[in-house]
Design a protein around this motif. Sequence first.
Motif, PDB file in Angstrom:
ATOM      1  N   VAL A 263     -12.547  -9.885  -0.842  1.00  0.00           N
ATOM      2  CA  VAL A 263     -11.167 -10.097  -0.389  1.00  0.00           C
ATOM      3  C   VAL A 263     -10.870  -9.230   0.825  1.00  0.00           C
ATOM      4  O   VAL A 263     -10.293  -9.697   1.826  1.00  0.00           O
ATOM      5  CB  VAL A 263     -10.180  -9.780  -1.530  1.00  0.00           C
ATOM      6  CG1 VAL A 263      -8.743  -9.771  -1.009  1.00  0.00           C
ATOM      7  CG2 VAL A 263     -10.323 -10.799  -2.657  1.00  0.00           C
ATOM      8  N   LEU A 264     -11.271  -7.970   0.774  1.00  0.00           N
ATOM      9  CA  LEU A 264     -11.035  -7.073   1.903  1.00  0.00           C
ATOM     10  C   LEU A 264     -11.764  -7.557   3.145  1.00  0.00           C
ATOM     11  O   LEU A 264     -11.219  -7.501   4.262  1.00  0.00           O
ATOM     12  CB  LEU A 264     -11.485  -5.658   1.522  1.00  0.00           C
ATOM     13  CG  LEU A 264     -11.252  -4.544   2.546  1.00  0.00           C
ATOM     14  CD1 LEU A 264      -9.807  -4.498   2.998  1.00  0.00           C
ATOM     15  CD2 LEU A 264     -11.678  -3.193   1.956  1.00  0.00           C
TER      16      LEU A 264
ATOM     17  N   ALA B   7     -15.380  -8.864  -6.378  1.00  0.00           N
ATOM     18  CA  ALA B   7     -14.324  -9.649  -5.726  1.00  0.00           C
ATOM     19  C   ALA B   7     -13.540  -8.817  -4.722  1.00  0.00           C
ATOM     20  O   ALA B   7     -13.132  -9.326  -3.668  1.00  0.00           O
ATOM     21  CB  ALA B   7     -13.391 -10.230  -6.784  1.00  0.00           C
ATOM     22  N   GLY B   8     -13.334  -7.521  -5.032  1.00  0.00           N
ATOM     23  CA  GLY B   8     -12.514  -6.689  -4.160  1.00  0.00           C
ATOM     24  C   GLY B   8     -13.029  -6.581  -2.739  1.00  0.00           C
ATOM     25  O   GLY B   8     -12.292  -6.857  -1.780  1.00  0.00           O
TER      26      GLY B   8
ATOM     27  N   VAL C  11     -12.535 -10.657   3.934  1.00  0.00           N
ATOM     28  CA  VAL C  11     -11.838 -11.838   4.462  1.00  0.00           C
ATOM     29  C   VAL C  11     -10.605 -11.425   5.256  1.00  0.00           C
ATOM     30  O   VAL C  11     -10.349 -11.930   6.358  1.00  0.00           O
ATOM     31  CB  VAL C  11     -11.463 -12.793   3.310  1.00  0.00           C
ATOM     32  CG1 VAL C  11     -10.540 -13.911   3.826  1.00  0.00           C
ATOM     33  CG2 VAL C  11     -12.704 -13.392   2.677  1.00  0.00           C
ATOM     34  N   VAL C  12      -9.831 -10.492   4.712  1.00  0.00           N
ATOM     35  CA  VAL C  12      -8.626 -10.034   5.421  1.00  0.00           C
ATOM     36  C   VAL C  12      -9.004  -9.367   6.742  1.00  0.00           C
ATOM     37  O   VAL C  12      -8.383  -9.628   7.787  1.00  0.00           O
ATOM     38  CB  VAL C  12      -7.829  -9.063   4.533  1.00  0.00           C
ATOM     39  CG1 VAL C  12      -6.666  -8.456   5.334  1.00  0.00           C
ATOM     40  CG2 VAL C  12      -7.286  -9.772   3.306  1.00  0.00           C
TER      41      VAL C  12
ATOM     42  N   ARG D 270      -9.489  -3.062  -5.980  1.00  0.00           N
ATOM     43  CA  ARG D 270     -10.366  -3.838  -6.868  1.00  0.00           C
ATOM     44  C   ARG D 270     -11.823  -3.395  -6.719  1.00  0.00           C
ATOM     45  O   ARG D 270     -12.578  -3.357  -7.686  1.00  0.00           O
ATOM     46  CB  ARG D 270     -10.283  -5.330  -6.530  1.00  0.00           C
ATOM     47  CG  ARG D 270      -8.989  -6.027  -6.876  1.00  0.00           C
ATOM     48  CD  ARG D 270      -9.145  -7.525  -6.670  1.00  0.00           C
ATOM     49  NE  ARG D 270      -7.882  -8.228  -6.710  1.00  0.00           N
ATOM     50  CZ  ARG D 270      -7.219  -8.654  -5.644  1.00  0.00           C
ATOM     51  NH1 ARG D 270      -7.717  -8.442  -4.433  1.00  0.00           N
ATOM     52  NH2 ARG D 270      -6.080  -9.289  -5.777  1.00  0.00           N
TER      53      ARG D 270
ATOM     54  N   GLY E  34      -7.478  -5.492  -2.401  1.00  0.00           N
ATOM     55  CA  GLY E  34      -8.920  -5.713  -2.433  1.00  0.00           C
ATOM     56  C   GLY E  34      -9.693  -4.405  -2.481  1.00  0.00           C
ATOM     57  O   GLY E  34     -10.688  -4.274  -3.198  1.00  0.00           O
TER      58      GLY E  34
ATOM     59  N   LEU F 218      -2.780  -7.451   0.888  1.00  0.00           N
ATOM     60  CA  LEU F 218      -3.983  -8.030   0.281  1.00  0.00           C
ATOM     61  C   LEU F 218      -5.195  -7.129   0.480  1.00  0.00           C
ATOM     62  O   LEU F 218      -6.028  -6.973  -0.431  1.00  0.00           O
ATOM     63  CB  LEU F 218      -4.258  -9.410   0.888  1.00  0.00           C
ATOM     64  CG  LEU F 218      -3.330 -10.548   0.484  1.00  0.00           C
ATOM     65  CD1 LEU F 218      -3.669 -11.803   1.276  1.00  0.00           C
ATOM     66  CD2 LEU F 218      -3.448 -10.810  -1.020  1.00  0.00           C
TER      67      LEU F 218
END
Length: 448
Positions: free
Chosen positions: A340-341, A336-337, A343-344, A370, A367, A363
């Motif tokens: 998320v990174l 998941a980490g 996407v940012v 994570r 990420g 965020l």
Amino acid sequence: MRKPLLLAVLLAAQTMASMDGSIANVALPAIQRDLGATGAVQQLVLSGYLVVLASLIVTGARLGDLVGHRRAFQWGLAVFTVASLACGLAPTPVALVAARAIQGAGAALLIPQVFSLIQHHFQGAERRRAIGLYSLVLALGVALGQLLGGLLVSADLFGLSWRPVFLVNVPVGVLLLAAVGQVLPPARAGDGAGRVRARRLDVSGTVVLALGMAAFTTSLTVGRETDWPWWTWAALGGSVVLLAWFVRHQLRTEHPLLDLVVLRPRGMRSGLLACAVVMGCYAALLFTFTLYVQDDLGWTPFAAGLAFLPYTIGFGVMSLTWTRMPEHVIRALPVAGPVVLAVVVAVVATGASPWVLAPLLVLAGAGHARGYSPLIARLSGMVPPHRVSAFSALNTTGPLVAQTVAIAAIGGIYLAAGLPWALGTTAVTLLAGASCAAVSRRPSEQRG
């Protein structure tokens, strides 16, 4: 032995070594004015430290096995501290470059012992928390180095201009050397934190690896700055040949410099690759974002250093809290980490307003934590005590190589095509890293 104090000493030393890879960045104009350094010398001030570090870090890890991790840590810290003093007092550009190279050699001996000593002296939940803090220091040292370097150069302490950037390490190093004997007693016979086996050093492997890593990192670092002259491509090709010979030699020799057996457990190779990808993408993000906010948004170097403070906060909070999450959540974090990174990073690539950069970077930092801390903690649990140094060497060399490649490749894309293309490439690479993390999960974890 007082474990909190031991961890504080180890992480303080790691912080110094991590920061010195970037702390000189903002000092280069002042160094040029004071010493008359040419552009090539300025490049060597930055790259000399990292090239020597990358070239010798595997040897440093192996020396920890031969002489004991405590003793190797002390030696590395002493060399690093003395070299920092030499950097701060350097009267000429050549003296500064030479001192930076020696500083890199000290760091190469010091850094692998930090993780090895954590592995030997911390177990279970304590080890998870220690690795979370270690990951925080490892990942954010570059950003903190830029911030501290900007502060020290701007302050012009005692009229010393750029010199405190290096001299600040001296009192810290002396204090840490004095503390080591109090918090970490000498290893007893048979202690896993001492000598693993009284085996000799693989001299031929040491020389070939050092030459291969030096050629590889130098060609990528200098090539980007010099528009890739022919010799950088020749050095890059030569490094591939040398490193391939090194791997073949390690698999056949009786006394390997790097015990590649540590890569055999299922999921180890893909897991270490995922960690390296995340760290490389972080370096690329830091490099391109720092240039972007200065060149396109007109921020000062100090403001650019402060810009990554939200990232630090996000990473720090996640590094300190992920160990308290349910086990099924922890197993999902390494996948998941990076997502998320990614996407940012993709959102930032679209030209996000400066007003929303701060929450986005929080965020992103979370990420990153994570994607790295839980995975490296799980992988380290798969390593037997007598192969901890080999794992430490791979865990430090992989990110160093990934960061060098990412800055050269994605930095080149940024300079040629702009921020959207560079960060878009970073986001796609992060998704590939998430895939590697998913592959690294053991069958029992995937069912869980």
